[in-house]
Design an enzyme around this catalytic site. Sequence first.
Site, PDB file in Angstrom:
ATOM      1  N   HIS A 103     -34.027  55.350  68.238  1.00 19.80           N
ATOM      2  CA  HIS A 103     -34.554  54.782  69.482  1.00 19.80           C
ATOM      3  C   HIS A 103     -33.452  54.041  70.248  1.00 19.80           C
ATOM      4  O   HIS A 103     -33.232  54.282  71.440  1.00 19.80           O
ATOM      5  CB  HIS A 103     -35.702  53.826  69.121  1.00 19.80           C
ATOM      6  CG  HIS A 103     -36.302  53.098  70.275  1.00 19.80           C
ATOM      7  ND1 HIS A 103     -37.547  53.399  70.786  1.00 19.80           N
ATOM      8  CD2 HIS A 103     -35.852  52.065  71.039  1.00 19.80           C
ATOM      9  CE1 HIS A 103     -37.826  52.590  71.792  1.00 19.80           C
ATOM     10  NE2 HIS A 103     -36.811  51.770  71.961  1.00 19.80           N
ATOM     11  N   GLU A 104     -32.756  53.131  69.558  1.00 24.88           N
ATOM     12  CA  GLU A 104     -31.742  52.310  70.232  1.00 24.88           C
ATOM     13  C   GLU A 104     -30.527  53.132  70.657  1.00 24.88           C
ATOM     14  O   GLU A 104     -29.916  52.843  71.692  1.00 24.88           O
ATOM     15  CB  GLU A 104     -31.316  51.147  69.326  1.00 24.88           C
ATOM     16  CG  GLU A 104     -32.440  50.171  68.981  1.00 24.88           C
ATOM     17  CD  GLU A 104     -33.113  49.563  70.201  1.00 24.88           C
ATOM     18  OE1 GLU A 104     -32.486  49.506  71.283  1.00 24.88           O
ATOM     19  OE2 GLU A 104     -34.279  49.144  70.088  1.00 24.88           O
TER      20      GLU A 104
END
Length: 620
Positions: free
Chosen positions: A406-407
């Site tokens: 995600h990051e």
Amino acid sequence: MQKHLIASLLALAFAFPASGFAAHSNDTEAQRWNLTDLYANRAAWNADAKNLETQLVQLQKCSGHLGDKISSFKSCLDLNADILKRYARLATYASQFRDQDTGDNEGQDIAQNADIIGSKLEEASSFFRPEILKLGQKKIDAYLNQDKSLAAYRFGLHDILRGAQHTLDKKGEELIASFGMAMNAPAAVYSTLSNAEMPWPKVTLSDGQQVTIDQAAYTKYRASPNRADRKLVFDAFWGKWKEFERSYGVTFYEQLKRDAVYAKVRNYPDSLTHALDGNNIPRAVYDTLVDQTRANLPTLHRYFKLRAKMLGVQDLRYFDIYPQLVSGNFTYSIDDGVKLMLSSVKPLGDDYVNAITKASTARWMDVYPRPRKRSGAYMSGVAYDVHPYILLNYNDDYESVSTLTHEWGHAMHSYLANKHQPFSTADYPIFTAEIASTTNEVLLLDHMLKIAKSDDERLLYLGSALENLRGTFFRQAMFADFEREVHARVDKGESLTGEGLTKIYGDTLKRYHGDKEGVMKIDDVYATEWAYIPHFYNRFYVFQYATSIAAGSMFADEILKSQAGARDNYLNILKAGGSAYPYDLVKKAGVDLASPAPYQAVFKRMNSIMDQIEAIVAKR
């Protein structure tokens, strides 16, 4: 001129409180970010801060003379851009320095100094909007046509001209800017009270362990496999928030009043219109999200019924929503997580994979939890001439792999935007930011299901994706529903107490979780949850998580199906940064977030995941 920049940096203040985790055994220097890429040390930071202070004095000379001639117009815009770029670097270093050890006084000091500089910057540059408006569309366009090197500022200038009716004169803008630091009291009080001064309760768990239920412990023990422990934790935690319902009610009401006043001062009909207009997002996006979610609550209720079945619970309660649906001895080192991530993003093409592969070894990340390190996870990508930074609290589980992916979606968004855009249009709003991260999550799930070796492994991945849809789509849409209601009341001049806010939130909570339909029972004391949500102090922020997961699901699905142009359409959004309005960028790529289609795609995906889970469960 760089309107998303300061908002991007301030958003980090709403991440999470400091963690209480022990240090990870693999927490070495190689697994921490390298802040010397920004500044060699505090002395170098101080020197650059002085450079910025000098530039602010120079910027003041532009006030009243912005349109004297085209050369001064360009030099003032260039100076302002350079100041903003320098501030982004200063603020990034300060935030990351503080967050790697929140108990370090030097970290608190440098972060506070960065905030003060940011307020000075806003005040010093407040003349830009009114003076640009005074120059007018005709003269601005003449300048743009006369000097092609001004092209980098075209979008920002036209955006200012678009907001003519909502911009005050020079004295008015200076006055609003000067109130900037004083108007953050509600969020500051909330942060101090909730993170530092709440007298957290102690409980004795079923194994005899006595635990102080602070925010970190609540997050940990609410997922306990022991149902009695979960209820004990919920009752203690939310009971304590209930004791402070009056105080948090005053704090949040002051925030709501502040937002209402700003909307009125800037000639908007209400707070929601004011918030959306900053990025020229149609009101239909917000309303369609809430309306579609309300109409499709049976999908969410199906999930809760499935959860009850898998947990073996007859009477599902609110304290039953966090335990893992599938347990298993699945561990993933950070090296494993990176390899899985790199394999999952291959559908995005060789250029994307090569760039993320190289970046993942370049110490952009602070990987593991340790005492006093900020908890949660985030990406900061506004240090234009350096690179993005990622904070993780990696725990060797699948959730950590998902968060990592995600990051890095965010990081690659910033990397591509910074590579393809000049500084003035590189930074992007949250509306498109979460699309990059959620698209990566969908790609990860697809990859993990393809390589899973057992039904237990498949259930782990499917269950994680299902819970992510609940938490990132339905929960954020519920928050958006609540925010729209309470802001509308205060916009109309109504008063709201803590008790009143609890009643409104409780009604919303019960509607979304099927209380009336007998799907899940929610105790009234849990309705004080509104007081716990830090994002409510950043008006109409969370709805964008829901719209992004809707768009990201559609993009990922099209990319995985190898639809013609799908990958390029998606990557063009990332490369565009903030060079166009976010709703327009996404619509141009084929997803209209003001229509029901992307939300219907989310519900379809969620039902498909539940179909797969039920098929596996039925075989047992």
